[in-house]
Design a protein around this motif. Structure first.
Motif, PDB file in Angstrom:
ATOM      1  N   ASN A  37      49.219  50.220  33.484  1.00 53.34           N
ATOM      2  CA  ASN A  37      48.297  50.053  32.684  1.00 53.34           C
ATOM      3  C   ASN A  37      48.608  50.335  31.037  1.00 53.34           C
ATOM      4  OD1 ASN A  37      46.510  49.373  34.833  1.00 53.34           O
ATOM      5  ND2 ASN A  37      44.857  50.747  34.003  1.00 53.34           N
ATOM      6  N   THR A  38      48.712  49.535  30.187  1.00 56.95           N
ATOM      7  CA  THR A  38      48.866  49.811  28.891  1.00 56.95           C
ATOM      8  C   THR A  38      47.929  49.887  27.846  1.00 56.95           C
ATOM      9  OG1 THR A  38      50.892  48.507  29.384  1.00 56.95           O
ATOM     10  CG2 THR A  38      50.668  48.893  27.184  1.00 56.95           C
ATOM     11  N   LEU A  39      47.840  50.860  27.051  1.00 55.33           N
ATOM     12  CA  LEU A  39      46.881  50.958  25.899  1.00 55.33           C
ATOM     13  C   LEU A  39      47.146  50.233  24.747  1.00 55.33           C
ATOM     14  CD1 LEU A  39      46.476  55.086  26.163  1.00 55.33           C
ATOM     15  CD2 LEU A  39      45.120  53.123  27.290  1.00 55.33           C
ATOM     16  N   GLN A  40      46.373  49.996  23.705  1.00 51.87           N
ATOM     17  CA  GLN A  40      46.420  49.333  22.579  1.00 51.87           C
ATOM     18  C   GLN A  40      47.540  49.897  21.945  1.00 51.87           C
ATOM     19  OE1 GLN A  40      42.539  49.264  20.721  1.00 51.87           O
ATOM     20  NE2 GLN A  40      41.799  47.700  21.783  1.00 51.87           N
ATOM     21  N   ASN A  41      47.748  51.224  21.875  1.00 51.29           N
ATOM     22  CA  ASN A  41      48.804  51.659  20.990  1.00 51.29           C
ATOM     23  C   ASN A  41      50.362  51.649  21.642  1.00 51.29           C
ATOM     24  OD1 ASN A  41      49.134  53.633  23.112  1.00 51.29           O
ATOM     25  ND2 ASN A  41      48.506  55.342  21.972  1.00 51.29           N
ATOM     26  N   SER A  43      51.273  52.754  24.645  1.00 47.51           N
ATOM     27  CA  SER A  43      51.610  53.638  25.852  1.00 47.51           C
ATOM     28  C   SER A  43      50.977  53.121  27.078  1.00 47.51           C
ATOM     29  CB  SER A  43      50.828  54.996  25.486  1.00 47.51           C
ATOM     30  OG  SER A  43      51.079  55.498  24.022  1.00 47.51           O
ATOM     31  N   SER A  44      51.984  53.617  27.852  1.00 48.22           N
ATOM     32  CA  SER A  44      51.644  53.194  29.333  1.00 48.22           C
ATOM     33  C   SER A  44      51.802  53.996  30.617  1.00 48.22           C
ATOM     34  CB  SER A  44      52.756  51.843  29.711  1.00 48.22           C
ATOM     35  OG  SER A  44      53.893  52.283  29.754  1.00 48.22           O
ATOM     36  N   THR A  45      51.086  54.016  31.533  1.00 45.84           N
ATOM     37  CA  THR A  45      51.338  54.879  32.814  1.00 45.84           C
ATOM     38  C   THR A  45      51.351  53.653  33.983  1.00 45.84           C
ATOM     39  OG1 THR A  45      50.231  56.537  31.654  1.00 45.84           O
ATOM     40  CG2 THR A  45      50.231  56.694  34.069  1.00 45.84           C
ATOM     41  N   GLU A  46      52.124  54.201  34.974  1.00 42.15           N
ATOM     42  CA  GLU A  46      52.094  53.379  36.285  1.00 42.15           C
ATOM     43  C   GLU A  46      50.923  54.104  37.138  1.00 42.15           C
ATOM     44  OE1 GLU A  46      55.921  52.517  39.056  1.00 42.15           O
ATOM     45  OE2 GLU A  46      54.831  54.538  39.792  1.00 42.15           O
ATOM     46  N   VAL A  47      50.104  52.979  37.806  1.00 40.61           N
ATOM     47  CA  VAL A  47      48.893  53.527  38.495  1.00 40.61           C
ATOM     48  C   VAL A  47      49.135  53.282  40.022  1.00 40.61           C
ATOM     49  CG1 VAL A  47      47.129  53.094  36.634  1.00 40.61           C
ATOM     50  CG2 VAL A  47      48.016  51.175  38.212  1.00 40.61           C
ATOM     51  N   ALA A  71      52.031  43.691  35.874  1.00 41.24           N
ATOM     52  CA  ALA A  71      52.805  44.182  37.001  1.00 41.24           C
ATOM     53  C   ALA A  71      54.414  43.813  36.984  1.00 41.24           C
ATOM     54  CB  ALA A  71      52.287  43.584  38.256  1.00 41.24           C
ATOM     55  N   PHE A  72      55.243  44.728  36.686  1.00 47.66           N
ATOM     56  CA  PHE A  72      56.686  44.518  36.600  1.00 47.66           C
ATOM     57  C   PHE A  72      57.486  44.736  37.857  1.00 47.66           C
ATOM     58  CE2 PHE A  72      54.635  45.810  32.336  1.00 47.66           C
ATOM     59  CZ  PHE A  72      55.147  44.955  31.386  1.00 47.66           C
ATOM     60  N   GLN A 153      58.159  55.722  30.988  1.00 49.79           N
ATOM     61  CA  GLN A 153      57.003  54.935  30.895  1.00 49.79           C
ATOM     62  C   GLN A 153      56.196  54.796  32.002  1.00 49.79           C
ATOM     63  OE1 GLN A 153      58.831  50.894  29.980  1.00 49.79           O
ATOM     64  NE2 GLN A 153      59.874  51.476  28.230  1.00 49.79           N
ATOM     65  N   ALA A 154      56.856  54.898  33.301  1.00 49.09           N
ATOM     66  CA  ALA A 154      56.097  55.037  34.392  1.00 49.09           C
ATOM     67  C   ALA A 154      55.080  56.052  34.452  1.00 49.09           C
ATOM     68  CB  ALA A 154      56.865  54.980  35.635  1.00 49.09           C
ATOM     69  N   LEU A 155      55.606  57.459  34.074  1.00 49.88           N
ATOM     70  CA  LEU A 155      54.706  58.683  34.291  1.00 49.88           C
ATOM     71  C   LEU A 155      53.905  58.874  33.022  1.00 49.88           C
ATOM     72  CD1 LEU A 155      57.142  60.922  36.030  1.00 49.88           C
ATOM     73  CD2 LEU A 155      55.441  59.406  36.979  1.00 49.88           C
ATOM     74  N   GLY A 156      54.195  58.099  31.955  1.00 52.47           N
ATOM     75  CA  GLY A 156      53.394  58.299  30.497  1.00 52.47           C
ATOM     76  C   GLY A 156      53.712  59.269  29.769  1.00 52.47           C
TER      77      GLY A 156
END
Length: 221
Positions: A37-41, A43-47, A71-72, A153-156
């Motif tokens: 999930n990626t935010l507008q800025n 930043s991303s986190t794996e869900v 999904a990557f 990136q996965a753990l944000g």
């Protein structure tokens, strides 16, 4: 079976994107898919992650045409691809097929919910251990090809945080790391350093056993 097509995924390849409609479902064989999930800025986190225990695209069977997540491909490898329309017909007409997919949906929801709790309440080191263990459960090798940048990136979190947590695990000879290559030396020790979330999520896959390592490890009481 005539409807399945074997495909090969490259590391980092994008499979699902909120900006376009999907037409295929994927059943990973050796590949692993990371849902971010990626935010507008930016930043991303794996869900969640999906490997050979499940399917990528379950939301399509729930009536959606697009996903809210990206999904990557986390681990390059093979998968089976099938058109959504073929599966949808069986899903609508066969209760046994519905039960299988709904059971997997339940495990995905458990993974989503527990990951949220984990990010909020557990240390970065525990989260890193959980991430590595979930990856091991979906492959036959103790070697994980993943850079600190991809893990951050996965753990944000910041890359430096991943480096510090990994260094502590290396000092205790639990893992080794060199040039994007993580080797798990002591898997049980890694499970002991993880949090309860690994066990909670793993119990959602009682039908899924790692053929190389046996049933998933769970943290010690």
């Amino acid at each position: 079976m005539p409807h399945f097509e074997r495909v090969e995924f490259l590391l980092g390849q994008r499979l699902f994107d909120p900006s376009y409609t999907q037409e295929h479902l994927y059943f990973p064989l050796t590949a692993i898919v990371s849902w971010m999930n990626t935010l507008q800025n930016g930043s991303s986190t794996e869900v969640a992650i999906t490997g050979r225990e499940g399917m990528a695209g379950i939301f399509l069977l729930m009536g959606a045409t697009q996903t809210q997540s990206n999904a990557f491909v986390q681990k390059a490898g093979s998968a089976l691809r099938i058109r959504l329309s073929v599966v949808q017909e069986s899903f609508d007409q066969n209760t046994d097929v519905q039960k299988i997919f709904l059971r997997f949906t339940r495990t995905v929801l458990t993974q989503l919910a527990q990951s949220t709790v984990c990010y909020r309440h557990h240390s970065l080191e525990q989260q890193l251990c959980r991430k590595l263990l979930h990856t091991l459960d979906r492959q036959d090798s103790e070697i994980i090809l993943m850079t600190h940048e991809l893990l951050s990136q996965a753990l944000g979190v910041r890359r430096e945080g991943i480096s510090h947590a990994a260094y502590r695990l290396m000092k205790e000879n639990i893992i080794s790391y060199a040039r994007g290559r993580i080797q798990v030396i002591n898997r049980q020790a890694l499970a002991n350093r993880s949090c309860e979330c690994y066990g909670v999520i793993s119990k959602g896959f009682p039908f899924f056993i790692n053929p190389m390592n046996g049933p998933p490890f769970t943290p010690a009481d």
